[in-house]
Motif scaffolding. Structure first.
Motif, PDB file in Angstrom:
ATOM      1  N   ARG A 105      52.789  47.002  46.728  1.00 50.79           N
ATOM      2  CA  ARG A 105      54.069  46.830  47.404  1.00 50.79           C
ATOM      3  C   ARG A 105      53.969  47.169  48.895  1.00 50.79           C
ATOM      4  NH1 ARG A 105      55.184  51.470  43.858  1.00 50.79           N
ATOM      5  NH2 ARG A 105      55.415  53.414  45.031  1.00 50.79           N
ATOM      6  N   ASP A 106      55.110  47.069  49.549  1.00 50.54           N
ATOM      7  CA  ASP A 106      55.311  47.497  50.934  1.00 50.54           C
ATOM      8  C   ASP A 106      54.406  46.765  51.931  1.00 50.54           C
ATOM      9  OD1 ASP A 106      56.912  49.264  49.589  1.00 50.54           O
ATOM     10  OD2 ASP A 106      55.682  51.022  49.957  1.00 50.54           O
ATOM     11  N   PRO A 107      54.402  45.425  51.931  1.00 51.72           N
ATOM     12  CA  PRO A 107      53.542  44.698  52.876  1.00 51.72           C
ATOM     13  C   PRO A 107      53.989  44.901  54.317  1.00 51.72           C
ATOM     14  CG  PRO A 107      55.052  43.181  51.798  1.00 51.72           C
ATOM     15  CD  PRO A 107      55.210  44.507  51.105  1.00 51.72           C
ATOM     16  N   HIS A 108      53.057  45.294  55.169  1.00 50.27           N
ATOM     17  CA  HIS A 108      53.335  45.492  56.594  1.00 50.27           C
ATOM     18  C   HIS A 108      52.481  44.511  57.388  1.00 50.27           C
ATOM     19  CE1 HIS A 108      54.414  47.582  60.308  1.00 50.27           C
ATOM     20  NE2 HIS A 108      53.147  47.443  60.656  1.00 50.27           N
ATOM     21  N   VAL A 109      53.143  43.634  58.137  1.00 51.93           N
ATOM     22  CA  VAL A 109      52.431  42.581  58.863  1.00 51.93           C
ATOM     23  C   VAL A 109      51.940  43.096  60.212  1.00 51.93           C
ATOM     24  CG1 VAL A 109      54.573  41.643  59.857  1.00 51.93           C
ATOM     25  CG2 VAL A 109      52.530  40.188  59.672  1.00 51.93           C
ATOM     26  N   VAL A 110      50.711  42.713  60.559  1.00 47.49           N
ATOM     27  CA  VAL A 110      50.122  43.032  61.852  1.00 47.49           C
ATOM     28  C   VAL A 110      49.578  41.733  62.442  1.00 47.49           C
ATOM     29  CG1 VAL A 110      48.399  44.387  63.095  1.00 47.49           C
ATOM     30  CG2 VAL A 110      49.451  45.325  61.028  1.00 47.49           C
ATOM     31  N   GLN A 111      49.982  41.415  63.653  1.00 43.26           N
ATOM     32  CA  GLN A 111      49.465  40.224  64.319  1.00 43.26           C
ATOM     33  C   GLN A 111      48.633  40.632  65.531  1.00 43.26           C
ATOM     34  OE1 GLN A 111      52.046  36.775  64.806  1.00 43.26           O
ATOM     35  NE2 GLN A 111      51.255  36.432  66.871  1.00 43.26           N
ATOM     36  N   LEU A 112      47.419  40.119  65.599  1.00 39.20           N
ATOM     37  CA  LEU A 112      46.557  40.394  66.733  1.00 39.20           C
ATOM     38  C   LEU A 112      46.915  39.480  67.902  1.00 39.20           C
ATOM     39  CD1 LEU A 112      43.092  40.781  64.944  1.00 39.20           C
ATOM     40  CD2 LEU A 112      44.842  42.511  65.379  1.00 39.20           C
ATOM     41  N   GLU A 113      46.371  39.791  69.053  1.00 41.41           N
ATOM     42  CA  GLU A 113      46.684  39.004  70.246  1.00 41.41           C
ATOM     43  C   GLU A 113      46.234  37.556  70.113  1.00 41.41           C
ATOM     44  OE1 GLU A 113      45.141  41.048  73.623  1.00 41.41           O
ATOM     45  OE2 GLU A 113      46.538  42.728  73.449  1.00 41.41           O
ATOM     46  N   ASN A 114      45.213  37.304  69.292  1.00 40.99           N
ATOM     47  CA  ASN A 114      44.754  35.920  69.099  1.00 40.99           C
ATOM     48  C   ASN A 114      45.586  35.156  68.080  1.00 40.99           C
ATOM     49  OD1 ASN A 114      43.972  36.980  66.646  1.00 40.99           O
ATOM     50  ND2 ASN A 114      41.781  36.663  66.938  1.00 40.99           N
ATOM     51  N   GLY A 115      46.610  35.787  67.546  1.00 34.86           N
ATOM     52  CA  GLY A 115      47.507  35.130  66.601  1.00 34.86           C
ATOM     53  C   GLY A 115      47.184  35.363  65.145  1.00 34.86           C
ATOM     54  N   ASP A 116      46.022  35.935  64.833  1.00 29.93           N
ATOM     55  CA  ASP A 116      45.666  36.211  63.440  1.00 29.93           C
ATOM     56  C   ASP A 116      46.628  37.230  62.850  1.00 29.93           C
ATOM     57  OD1 ASP A 116      43.546  34.504  63.702  1.00 29.93           O
ATOM     58  OD2 ASP A 116      42.012  36.073  63.812  1.00 29.93           O
ATOM     59  N   ARG A 117      47.062  36.964  61.633  1.00 28.17           N
ATOM     60  CA  ARG A 117      47.989  37.856  60.949  1.00 28.17           C
ATOM     61  C   ARG A 117      47.331  38.503  59.732  1.00 28.17           C
ATOM     62  NH1 ARG A 117      54.016  34.900  61.008  1.00 28.17           N
ATOM     63  NH2 ARG A 117      54.357  35.186  63.257  1.00 28.17           N
ATOM     64  N   TYR A 118      47.609  39.776  59.567  1.00 28.52           N
ATOM     65  CA  TYR A 118      47.102  40.548  58.449  1.00 28.52           C
ATOM     66  C   TYR A 118      48.274  41.251  57.768  1.00 28.52           C
ATOM     67  CZ  TYR A 118      42.487  39.981  60.634  1.00 28.52           C
ATOM     68  OH  TYR A 118      41.339  39.462  61.172  1.00 28.52           O
ATOM     69  N   LEU A 119      48.091  41.550  56.501  1.00 33.44           N
ATOM     70  CA  LEU A 119      49.032  42.409  55.780  1.00 33.44           C
ATOM     71  C   LEU A 119      48.309  43.683  55.363  1.00 33.44           C
ATOM     72  CD1 LEU A 119      51.121  40.185  53.316  1.00 33.44           C
ATOM     73  CD2 LEU A 119      51.819  41.139  55.520  1.00 33.44           C
ATOM     74  N   VAL A 120      48.909  44.816  55.709  1.00 35.51           N
ATOM     75  CA  VAL A 120      48.485  46.109  55.194  1.00 35.51           C
ATOM     76  C   VAL A 120      49.511  46.497  54.139  1.00 35.51           C
ATOM     77  CG1 VAL A 120      48.017  48.513  55.782  1.00 35.51           C
ATOM     78  CG2 VAL A 120      47.412  46.699  57.395  1.00 35.51           C
ATOM     79  N   PHE A 121      49.071  47.015  53.005  1.00 36.39           N
ATOM     80  CA  PHE A 121      49.991  47.225  51.886  1.00 36.39           C
ATOM     81  C   PHE A 121      49.541  48.396  51.029  1.00 36.39           C
ATOM     82  CE2 PHE A 121      46.754  44.109  50.971  1.00 36.39           C
ATOM     83  CZ  PHE A 121      46.249  44.476  49.728  1.00 36.39           C
ATOM     84  N   GLU A 122      50.468  48.878  50.209  1.00 34.32           N
ATOM     85  CA  GLU A 122      50.145  49.921  49.243  1.00 34.32           C
ATOM     86  C   GLU A 122      49.648  49.282  47.962  1.00 34.32           C
ATOM     87  OE1 GLU A 122      52.269  53.444  46.575  1.00 34.32           O
ATOM     88  OE2 GLU A 122      53.498  52.134  47.838  1.00 34.32           O
ATOM     89  N   ALA A 123      48.596  49.882  47.376  1.00 32.79           N
ATOM     90  CA  ALA A 123      48.029  49.341  46.144  1.00 32.79           C
ATOM     91  C   ALA A 123      47.321  50.451  45.385  1.00 32.79           C
ATOM     92  CB  ALA A 123      47.054  48.205  46.472  1.00 32.79           C
ATOM     93  N   ASN A 124      46.656  50.060  44.306  1.00 36.58           N
ATOM     94  CA  ASN A 124      45.703  50.904  43.608  1.00 36.58           C
ATOM     95  C   ASN A 124      44.355  50.200  43.616  1.00 36.58           C
ATOM     96  OD1 ASN A 124      48.456  51.369  41.635  1.00 36.58           O
ATOM     97  ND2 ASN A 124      47.494  53.149  42.535  1.00 36.58           N
ATOM     98  N   THR A 125      43.294  50.961  43.595  1.00 42.15           N
ATOM     99  CA  THR A 125      41.974  50.365  43.672  1.00 42.15           C
ATOM    100  C   THR A 125      41.643  49.582  42.411  1.00 42.15           C
ATOM    101  OG1 THR A 125      40.904  52.324  42.778  1.00 42.15           O
ATOM    102  CG2 THR A 125      41.120  52.198  45.178  1.00 42.15           C
ATOM    103  N   GLY A 126      40.819  48.527  42.586  1.00 40.13           N
ATOM    104  CA  GLY A 126      40.335  47.732  41.470  1.00 40.13           C
ATOM    105  C   GLY A 126      38.961  48.181  41.022  1.00 40.13           C
ATOM    106  N   THR A 127      38.267  47.302  40.288  1.00 39.19           N
ATOM    107  CA  THR A 127      36.993  47.677  39.684  1.00 39.19           C
ATOM    108  C   THR A 127      35.910  47.965  40.708  1.00 39.19           C
ATOM    109  OG1 THR A 127      36.378  45.334  39.487  1.00 39.19           O
ATOM    110  CG2 THR A 127      37.482  46.367  37.605  1.00 39.19           C
ATOM    111  N   GLU A 128      36.112  47.575  41.947  1.00 34.14           N
ATOM    112  CA  GLU A 128      35.181  47.927  43.013  1.00 34.14           C
ATOM    113  C   GLU A 128      34.951  49.439  43.066  1.00 34.14           C
ATOM    114  OE1 GLU A 128      34.925  47.042  47.803  1.00 34.14           O
ATOM    115  OE2 GLU A 128      36.888  47.386  46.900  1.00 34.14           O
TER     116      GLU A 128
END
Length: 636
Positions: free
Chosen positions: A219-242
């Motif tokens: 949950r809780d997706p937080h959008v971050v856009q870099l100066e070159n226009g690329d967009r990322y989402l930082v979010f809350e989660a739980n770790t997977g099998t990694e």
């Protein structure tokens, strides 16, 4: 898709860090303590009296998790055609199975009068229900002037226990001198529901051995856009099998984060406490990151990366990630509760001395992708300062950059736990904001500079020290209302409120549209915008399927172990010394405060166990046995 399991992961919130966070609450060091607010000055939010999304009738609503519409690059609160816009979770208190939906609030840009905020209504109309709900997220302005909303879509149908997914929608607004209204909501669709490898899926959660004690977060997706226009989402989660939750995580030296003496002492402490050992084996919180494609109004997931921060063995929940760029550095903040961790003794100490266990944590990096370093050694930035059932208790901290001050952030939050935890008629409402100073040495300091309630834009007119209070019973500006001092905390109510009060629903599907499909709103209601029917949800970009080696195959996703552009993170081990300042400030010891039951957190089958330090443990245990006094006490 190629997986390199030897690739470095992100930073860790360790067991040592958890201790530092909990001790910061106990010590009430003013460097971290949330300012005391003047309880008599706190008001319910006038704009929260509006048309409820579920009943379609005017009602007084609680308001809690809130976030501004921000400039896509600077992160400043957007001046949107003369207005500031904020999206908030709201709902009628004490509603069975919850009333949790998102609303659009607005005010003239720069206006810090709390009474001037207005409500444009429920974003997805007034045919909402408590089976499908919307939780916290973020929002920015697209190049075409529309608002791109990111939020959490939550599904409790068919006995589901909060099946959370990251979602997005495009808001088209009508704006004039009379205010702001929602013209239409377009391109609604689910973005991400876990991949199984980097991030736990709901299916993995439900297939765990001990689901009733598990805590699932996506949950809780937080959008971050870099100066070159690329967009990322930082979010809350739980770790997977990694790097999955398991009893084996207790044997992973890196999860402890201290010297040998601390690590071994903590190890045996967990072994001799059945409850904490279970919590530690289940704890697998994460602050995740993924990259979006370049279609601003019809976004898809392009790449998924390893977590920026993981909390294996220490905590199962780190909420509302928030990234602020100051100068050339990225600051990653999150809200958390010590009660979501695996140290019940520490949590009990926080409850006994302060009456609450909430905190804000923070990390810093030269690049968005890491590696991240904890601020103040342990990561603690804010520590609870008053009991959870006081009117002036706060949570859900969200940092906003301050224009013209690249070394400061404005901290926003909501005040009073939901469902009248601080007394009948005291609705959850926006708190006064305050400033946190970011110091050059990666430490932070809380500044006693309060604003009016609901001030999102710090300027010359923002400061109002009349909102500040003192920790003194009966004082004119006391942080407690009459009768609150020494009042027992009903932790069953507090914990229910903090989990949004949702329960699994009977397997009866609503007759009003597809799951997670916003329904056609009623029109003509007071304060209710006329909203067009949102588009039919797109099928998510792909669901995880597992082969015999548990390797995910997800159409449309590209996974990268080595976190790419702008940089590769490395595994951070936090060996810093926690702050032990003797300036401990005032302490609240409410003798009547009851010790709480820890909220239930999670367990699943482990996909991998790390036994890396058993050899070291056996080799040094004998020499440290006398020093630690383990023969005389099995459980510290």
């Amino acid at each position: 898709m190629n997986f390199s399991k030897s690739a470095e992961k992100g930073a860790k919130l360790t067991f040592k860090d958890l201790e530092g966070i909990g001790n910061a609450i106990v010590k009430q060091d003013p460097q971290y303590a949330v300012p005391y607010f003047n309880a008599k000055e706190i008001k319910n939010m006038p704009a929260s009296y509006t048309v409820d999304a579920q009943t379609g009738k005017m009602a007084h609503l609680d308001v809690w998790d809130s976030w501004p519409v921000q400039d896509s690059v600077t992160g400043y609160v957007s001046n949107y055609k003369g207005y500031q816009l904020v999206i908030a979770m709201m709902g009628i208190p004490n509603t069975p199975n919850g009333d949790n939906h998102i609303y659009l609030l607005y005010n003239k840009y720069g206006d810090n009068d709390f009474s001037h905020w207005r409500n444009a209504g429920s974003i997805f109309g007034t045919n909402e229900n408590n089976v499908y709900q919307e939780w916290s997220g973020s929002a920015i302005v697209n190049d075409n002037g529309t608002i791109q909303l990111f939020y959490t879509s939550n599904d409790t149908s068919d006995y589901k226990l909060n099946d959370q997914r990251l979602a997005t929608a495009t808001l088209n607004l009508d704006v004039d001198d009379n205010g702001v209204s929602i013209k239409s909501v377009d391109n609604y669709h689910i973005l991400f529901e876990g991949d199984g490898f980097h991030y736990q899926t709901y299916d993995q959660f439900t297939n765990g051995k001990n689901r009733k004690n598990d805590d699932y977060c996506l949950r809780d997706p937080h959008v971050v856009q870099l100066e070159n226009g690329d967009r990322y989402l930082v979010f809350e989660a739980n770790t997977g099998t990694e790097d999955y939750q398991s009893d084996g995580q207790i044997y992973n030296w890196a999860n402890y984060g201290g010297d040998d003496a601390f690590n071994i002492k903590s190890f045996f402490k967990l072994l001799n406490n059945k409850k904490d050992r279970e919590l530690a084996s289940l704890a697998n919180g994460a602050l995740g990151i993924l990259k979006l494609n370049d279609d601003q109004t019809n976004l898809k997931v392009e790449e998924v990366y390893s977590p920026l921060v993981s909390t294996l063995m220490a905590s199962d929940e780190v909420e509302r990630p928030d990234v602020v760029k100051l100068g050339n550095k990225y600051y990653l903040f999150s809200a958390t509760r010590v009660s979501r961790g695996s140290n019940s003794e520490l949590n009990a100490k926080d409850i006994k001395i302060v009456g609450d266990n909430v905190a804000m944590i923070g990390y810093v990096s030269d690049n968005l992708m890491g590696k991240y370093k904890p601020l103040n050694n342990s990561g603690v930035v804010l520590a609870a300062s008053v009991p959870a059932n006081w009117r002036t208790a706060t949570y859900s901290y969200y940092a906003v950059p301050v224009e013209g001050h690249p070394d400061q952030v404005l901290i926003t939050s909501y005040m009073s736990n939901k469902d009248f935890a601080s007394g009948e008629g005291n609705y959850a409402t926006w708190a006064p904001s305050f400033i946190v100073q970011i110091n050059p040495d990666d430490t932070t300091t809380v500044l006693a500079r309060a604003t009016n309630q609901g001030d999102w834009v710090w300027d010359d007119s923002s400061r109002n020290d009349n909102m500040l209070g003192v920790l003194k019973e009966g004082a004119v500006n006391s942080a407690a209302l009459p009768g609150e001092w020494g009042k027992p905390v009903d932790w069953s109510s507090i914990n229910r409120s903090s989990s949004l009060g949702l329960k699994p629903h009977q397997p009866v599907q609503p007759k009003t549209g597809q799951p997670n499909q916003p329904n056609q709103p009623k029109t003509g209601q007071p304060n209710q915008p006329k909203i067009g029917q949102p588009d039919q949800p797109d099928k998510p970009a792909g669901k995880t399927s597992f082969d015999s080696k548990n390797s995910p195959v997800i159409p449309g996703y590209t996974f990268k172990e080595v976190q790419g552009n702008p940089s590769q993170p490395s595994n951070a081990t936090n060996n810093g010394v926690i702050n032990t300042s003797t300036n401990t400030g005032s302490k609240v010891n409410n003798g009547a405060v009851n010790s709480p039951e820890l909220p239930q957190t999670g367990e699943n089958n482990s996909q991998s166990q790390t036994m890396s330090f058993i050899g070291i443990l056996l080799a040094i245990f004998g020499s440290l046995l006398g020093f630690l006094g383990i023969k005389k006490r099995r459980n510290d």
